[in-house]
Design an enzyme around this catalytic site. Structure first.
Site, mmCIF file in Angstrom:
data_model
loop_
_atom_site.group_PDB
_atom_site.id
_atom_site.type_symbol
_atom_site.label_atom_id
_atom_site.label_comp_id
_atom_site.label_asym_id
_atom_site.label_seq_id
_atom_site.Cartn_x
_atom_site.Cartn_y
_atom_site.Cartn_z
ATOM 1 N NE ARG A 28 24.459 -20.996 -2.306
ATOM 2 C CZ ARG A 28 25.270 -20.853 -3.355
ATOM 3 N NH1 ARG A 28 25.784 -19.664 -3.641
ATOM 4 N NH2 ARG A 28 25.585 -21.886 -4.106
ATOM 5 C CE LYS A 55 19.362 -29.658 -8.169
ATOM 6 N NZ LYS A 55 20.608 -28.946 -8.475
#
Ligand code: BES
Ligand code: ZN
Ligand code: ZN
Length: 477
Positions: A331, A257
């Site tokens: 996920r 990130k």
């Protein structure tokens, strides 16, 4: 510190708050004529919060606002409670009497809830804790209708929210995955629910390839924490299962990130914290409902052997996943948890996750993005969301989103593309469910960088009150 709540019958000379809808509901004998004239003028000018200084003690008058719905009026009361709290602490007030002067129990409780939730502070790492701590310590409630039990329940739920916020606010320098498991064990001990912690060997034996892949770049082992509240008098034969994303820190992994995007990523276990906080409150309140909490936890970091874009991994049900972005890690760990939930033959599963920036961008901090494969329980959950003002907005799980997850080499891939990021994430999770299920993307409201009324700043505890209210409604209390 969380203020103590108690019920009391006789108002004393001390500081007090009157909850009213109209001027005529203010007890005249508690004010002089001049004071009443002042209050009347202030109410006419629509001042929401009025303070009367009796030189020795204060009286505060809060006028309940009529909003579009009853739920919104109650939310206005919570917000008013928090606003008042700031005044009380500024005056170094330690004790206050909350007087339901007009027989408005729901509004009085909402105001109280705003005050209690707004009192939260995370001071663990401050060296001048005592100086910074809020002054308010005791709220005594005067009401013919508000019961002791209601006060106790409010305090229990608030404690669940506090504990959830603490977990979110803890940096990963303290709260890595094994420490998270320890904290949940402590919560279980205090509230009386069962906690089972699967270590790495057990996770490997269960072939939880999603959780293991995300953990590959970590020096700390992953944990898979299962909580259970199964009272003898449970009203349900199949459990309600809550699943929470427990990424104790999300750097993005090899798909690192950028700086600004990473700053708040200690919050990426807010789903797990919501489940743990809700389990705590449900068990402590002794709600007669069988509930299970499942929270996989790890950090997500780049390291020598991190999972890399292009890798193919295998989830515990045998599904192969092409990992094209290691920052779509939530996920992956949730898929193993959703598979594990199948063994309970659950009545209904709710997962909570700070899953996508797309959900946060779509609706901001003002609510929860929800997706579901079911109707009935989802309607009830939405209703509970309005009641506690953790509102749900439904996003679709259309078949086209599944098309976007088709992989060239594996069964599915872990990213959908540039559009509909929250939906494709939800669609990915749906693949691992065979039971009625709702996915809650709490990326927007779980952690706020500026104060948001009684939700505070930092971890908000989003989901705790929602899940508690849902289970409470099942218990018909
Ligand atoms: N933890 C983040 C999502 C997030 C973003 C939570 C902002 C709270 C605030 C998640 O793991 C993530 O990085 N998602 C990616 C998915 C993308 C790579 C498909 C995102 O939303 O950008
Ligand atoms: Zn991520
Ligand atoms: Zn994440």
């Amino acid at each position: 510190m969380k203020p103590e709540l108690k019920k009391s019958n006789k108002p004393t000379k001390g500081h007090r708050i009157y909850v009213v809808k109209a001027f005529k509901q203010i007890p005249e004998d508690a004010f002089s004529k001049e004071e009443l004239d002042y209050v009347k003028a202030q109410m006419k000018a629509s001042r929401k919060q009025i303070a009367v200084n009796h030189f020795g003690h204060f009286s505060f008058i809060v006028t309940v606002e009529e909003k579009k719905t009853h739920a919104l009026s109650l939310e206005a009361c919570r917000v008013a409670g928090n606003a008042l709290l700031a005044t009380l602490n500024a005056q170094s007030i330690e004790e206050i009497q909350l007087i339901d002067a007009a027989g408005l129990p729901a509004e009085t409780l909402a105001l109280l809830e705003g005050m209690v939730l707004g009192s939260y502070q995370f001071l663990k790492y401050r060296s001048k804790k005592e100086k910074e701590a809020n002054s308010l310590k005791l709220i005594s409630v005067h009401s013919k209708v508000v019961s002791d039990k209601e006060l106790q329940l409010l305090s229990t739920v608030a404690e669940g929210v506090y504990r959830s916020r603490d977990l979110v606010n803890e940096p990963v320098s303290f709260l890595n995955a094994p420490q998270y498991a320890k904290e949940v064990q402590q919560l279980g001990k205090e509230a009386g629910f069962k906690v089972e912690v699967f270590n790495k060997a057990k996770i490997e034996s269960l072939k939880m390839g999603g959780l293991l892949a995300v953990n590959q770049g970590s020096v700390d082992p992953p944990v898979f924490v299962v909580m259970e509240h199964k009272p003898k008098n449970a009203v349900n034969k199949q459990p309600y299962v809550f699943v929470g994303k427990g990424v104790v820190y999300d750097t993005g992994g090899i798909s690192l990130k950028p700086n600004d995007g990473m700053m708040t990523m200690k919050c990426d276990m807010a789903g797990a914290a919501a489940v743990a906080g809700a389990m705590y409150a449900i068990a402590r309140a002794g709600l007669p409902v069988w509930v299970v909490g499942i929270t996989p936890a790890t950090d997500n970091r780049p390291h020598g052997n991190s999972v890399v874009p292009g890798d193919v991994i295998t989830i515990s049900d045998g599904t192969t996943v092409e990992v094209l972005n290691t920052d779509a890690e939530g996920r992956l760990i949730l898929s193993d948890a959703l598979v594990y939930a199948k063994k309970y033959k659950p009545r209904f599963v709710v997962d909570l996750a700070t899953l996508t920036g797309a959900a946060a961008r779509a609706i901001g901090r003002f609510g929860i993005v929800a997706m579901s494969n079911t109707v009935e329980e989802f309607e009830l959950l939405k209703h509970c969301g309005n009641t506690v003002h953790e509102r749900l907005v439904e996003f679709p799980l259309w078949d086209e989103y599944a098309d976007m997850l088709k992989s060239d080499v594996a069964d599915i891939k872990n990213i959908g593309g540039l559009i509909a990021g929250a939906n494709t994430a939800g669609k990915f999770l749906e693949h691992f469910t065979d039971y009625p299920w709702v996915h809650l993307d709490i990326a927007g409201p779980a952690f706020v960088e500026s104060p948001d009324s009684y939700r505070g700043k930092g971890g908000t505890g989003t989901g705790v009150r929602l899940l508690f209210e849902f289970i409470r409604s099942k218990a018909e209390l």
